[in-house]
Design an enzyme around this catalytic site. Structure first.
Site, mmCIF file in Angstrom:
data_model
loop_
_atom_site.group_PDB
_atom_site.id
_atom_site.type_symbol
_atom_site.label_atom_id
_atom_site.label_comp_id
_atom_site.label_asym_id
_atom_site.label_seq_id
_atom_site.Cartn_x
_atom_site.Cartn_y
_atom_site.Cartn_z
ATOM 1 N N LYS A 9 0.826 -1.213 0.000
ATOM 2 C CA LYS A 9 0.000 0.000 0.000
ATOM 3 C C LYS A 9 0.862 1.266 0.000
ATOM 4 O O LYS A 9 0.625 2.188 -0.767
ATOM 5 C CB LYS A 9 -0.920 0.060 1.236
ATOM 6 C CG LYS A 9 -1.879 -1.091 1.380
ATOM 7 C CD LYS A 9 -2.834 -0.855 2.545
ATOM 8 C CE LYS A 9 -2.152 -0.743 3.896
ATOM 9 N NZ LYS A 9 -1.507 -2.001 4.347
ATOM 10 N N ARG A 84 -8.867 1.643 9.228
ATOM 11 C CA ARG A 84 -8.434 0.291 9.607
ATOM 12 C C ARG A 84 -9.484 -0.410 10.439
ATOM 13 O O ARG A 84 -9.299 -1.571 10.802
ATOM 14 C CB ARG A 84 -7.156 0.393 10.416
ATOM 15 C CG ARG A 84 -5.895 -0.024 9.662
ATOM 16 C CD ARG A 84 -4.785 0.011 10.648
ATOM 17 N NE ARG A 84 -3.574 -0.631 10.290
ATOM 18 C CZ ARG A 84 -2.540 -0.048 9.703
ATOM 19 N NH1 ARG A 84 -2.631 1.186 9.300
ATOM 20 N NH2 ARG A 84 -1.430 -0.708 9.518
ATOM 21 N N ARG A 121 11.778 -6.563 4.939
ATOM 22 C CA ARG A 121 11.636 -5.141 4.588
ATOM 23 C C ARG A 121 12.586 -4.261 5.381
ATOM 24 O O ARG A 121 12.755 -4.438 6.580
ATOM 25 C CB ARG A 121 10.174 -4.742 4.861
ATOM 26 C CG ARG A 121 9.897 -3.269 4.823
ATOM 27 C CD ARG A 121 8.429 -3.012 4.684
ATOM 28 N NE ARG A 121 7.727 -3.008 5.966
ATOM 29 C CZ ARG A 121 6.440 -2.688 6.093
ATOM 30 N NH1 ARG A 121 5.713 -2.404 5.017
ATOM 31 N NH2 ARG A 121 5.867 -2.694 7.272
ATOM 32 N N ARG A 151 11.976 -2.050 10.554
ATOM 33 C CA ARG A 151 10.977 -1.382 11.395
ATOM 34 C C ARG A 151 10.837 -2.149 12.697
ATOM 35 O O ARG A 151 10.877 -3.379 12.686
ATOM 36 C CB ARG A 151 9.624 -1.359 10.655
ATOM 37 C CG ARG A 151 9.312 -0.019 10.052
ATOM 38 C CD ARG A 151 8.090 -0.075 9.182
ATOM 39 N NE ARG A 151 6.854 -0.403 9.889
ATOM 40 C CZ ARG A 151 5.647 -0.264 9.354
ATOM 41 N NH1 ARG A 151 5.506 0.205 8.138
ATOM 42 N NH2 ARG A 151 4.572 -0.592 10.047
ATOM 43 N N ARG A 162 0.218 -8.396 13.908
ATOM 44 C CA ARG A 162 -0.374 -7.388 13.012
ATOM 45 C C ARG A 162 -1.295 -8.046 11.989
ATOM 46 O O ARG A 162 -2.331 -7.497 11.626
ATOM 47 C CB ARG A 162 0.725 -6.584 12.320
ATOM 48 C CG ARG A 162 1.368 -5.587 13.288
ATOM 49 C CD ARG A 162 2.700 -5.084 12.792
ATOM 50 N NE ARG A 162 2.601 -4.328 11.575
ATOM 51 C CZ ARG A 162 3.572 -4.253 10.658
ATOM 52 N NH1 ARG A 162 4.701 -4.897 10.834
ATOM 53 N NH2 ARG A 162 3.399 -3.537 9.578
HETATM 54 P P1 AMP Z 1 1.496 1.059 9.079
HETATM 55 O O1 AMP Z 1 2.720 1.840 8.763
HETATM 56 O O2 AMP Z 1 0.308 1.482 8.268
HETATM 57 O O3 AMP Z 1 1.729 -0.430 9.037
HETATM 58 O O4 AMP Z 1 1.113 1.404 10.603
HETATM 59 C C1 AMP Z 1 1.987 1.087 11.661
HETATM 60 C C2 AMP Z 1 1.213 1.029 12.964
HETATM 61 O O5 AMP Z 1 0.622 2.302 13.247
HETATM 62 C C3 AMP Z 1 0.045 0.044 12.993
HETATM 63 O O6 AMP Z 1 0.446 -1.277 13.296
HETATM 64 C C4 AMP Z 1 -0.827 0.649 14.089
HETATM 65 O O7 AMP Z 1 -0.311 0.374 15.382
HETATM 66 C C5 AMP Z 1 -0.658 2.146 13.846
HETATM 67 N N1 AMP Z 1 -1.693 2.662 12.887
HETATM 68 C C6 AMP Z 1 -1.482 3.182 11.641
HETATM 69 N N2 AMP Z 1 -2.635 3.558 11.073
HETATM 70 C C7 AMP Z 1 -3.613 3.268 11.966
HETATM 71 C C8 AMP Z 1 -5.032 3.390 11.971
HETATM 72 N N3 AMP Z 1 -5.702 3.887 10.903
HETATM 73 N N4 AMP Z 1 -5.708 2.972 13.071
HETATM 74 C C9 AMP Z 1 -5.063 2.481 14.147
HETATM 75 N N5 AMP Z 1 -3.724 2.323 14.220
HETATM 76 C C10 AMP Z 1 -3.006 2.711 13.124
#
Ligand code: AMP
Length: 219
Positions: A9, A84, A121, A151, A162
């Site tokens: 994404k 989400r 990654r 990360r 996750r």
């Molecule tokens: P991502 O980079 O999109 O994988 O986001 C990393 C982490 O940020 C996720 O595992 C969540 O803990 C938090 N996070 C990001 N976007 C959201 C969202 N829309 N709702 C809740 N937590 C989020």
């Protein structure tokens, strides 16, 4: 842009946004910046992010509402990592009530491939950018020269958590959006160029509200 962690994404959103000259709004990036800056939101989000769980809906909805109100989002934007949860999707519909309809693209990738991608990654510790495959051979970011690192939430146990959280909280969004004429699904288990081509075609088809579909894209 919907899809599990590791579906591509962020990479695809970045590429599409750059091509169209619109902002890519990634809630994960916004949270990581807040953590880096040591803000109140960042301090509270860090432990939740490191455990693979989701930050509270009200916090995320507030962040997105504020971001979408900025002038650069007036001509369109691409959302990566939001919504989400169904509660976030309902709030987004309310925010979008006065705007053009949302186009929803689900990027699907088999679970084994997601685990493989997330386990290997690397991101840049300076600009947060995902490292392209070619740069993985060096330890420097091609964009800014920063050091590459994993990360903190990409280790094996957290990746599995996750993915569990994705199936529980986020996958139901596919059913939430599926019946809309602006919903499309794209096969993310292809090369980045192929996914980008399908994504562009799916967005165009959704925009035209036609049945015209890209290669590998299905309703
Ligand atoms: P991502 O980079 O999109 O994988 O986001 C990393 C982490 O940020 C996720 O595992 C969540 O803990 C938090 N996070 C990001 N976007 C959201 C969202 N829309 N709702 C809740 N937590 C989020």
């Amino acid at each position: 842009m919907l899809g599990p962690p590791g579906a591509g994404k962020g990479t695809q959103a970045e590429r599409f946004a750059r091509g169209k000259g619109i902002p890519k709004i990634s809630t994960g990036d916004i949270l990581r910046e807040a953590v880096q800056a040591g803000t109140e939101v960042g301090r509270r989000a860090k432990a939740i992010m490191d455990s693979g769980e989701l930050v509270h809906d009200e916090v995320m909805i507030g962040i997105v509402k504020e971001r979408l109100d900025r002038p650069d989002a007036g001509g369109g934007f691409i959302l990566d990592g939001f919504p989400r949860t169904v509660a976030q999707a309902v709030a987004l519909d309310a925010i979008m009530a006065e705007r053009d309809p949302l186009i929803v693209i689900d990027i699907s990738v088999p679970e084994a491939e997601l685990v493989r991608r997330l386990g290997t990654r690397l991101i840049c510790e300076v600009c947060g950018q995902n490292a392209a495959v070619a740069t993985d051979l060096t330890d420097r970011c091609l964009r800014c020269g920063g050091k590459l690192k994993q990360r903190t939430d990409d280790n094996d146990a957290i990746v599995r958590e996750r993915l569990r959280v994705y199936h529980r909280a986020t996958e139901p969004l596919v059913d939430y959006y599926r019946m809309r004429p602006t919903f499309r699904s794209v096969n993310g288990a292809q090369t980045p160029d192929e996914v980008a081509a399908d994504l562009a075609a799916a967005i165009e088809a959704a925009r035209n509200g036609t049945a015209k579909l890209g290669r590998g894209a299905t309703r």
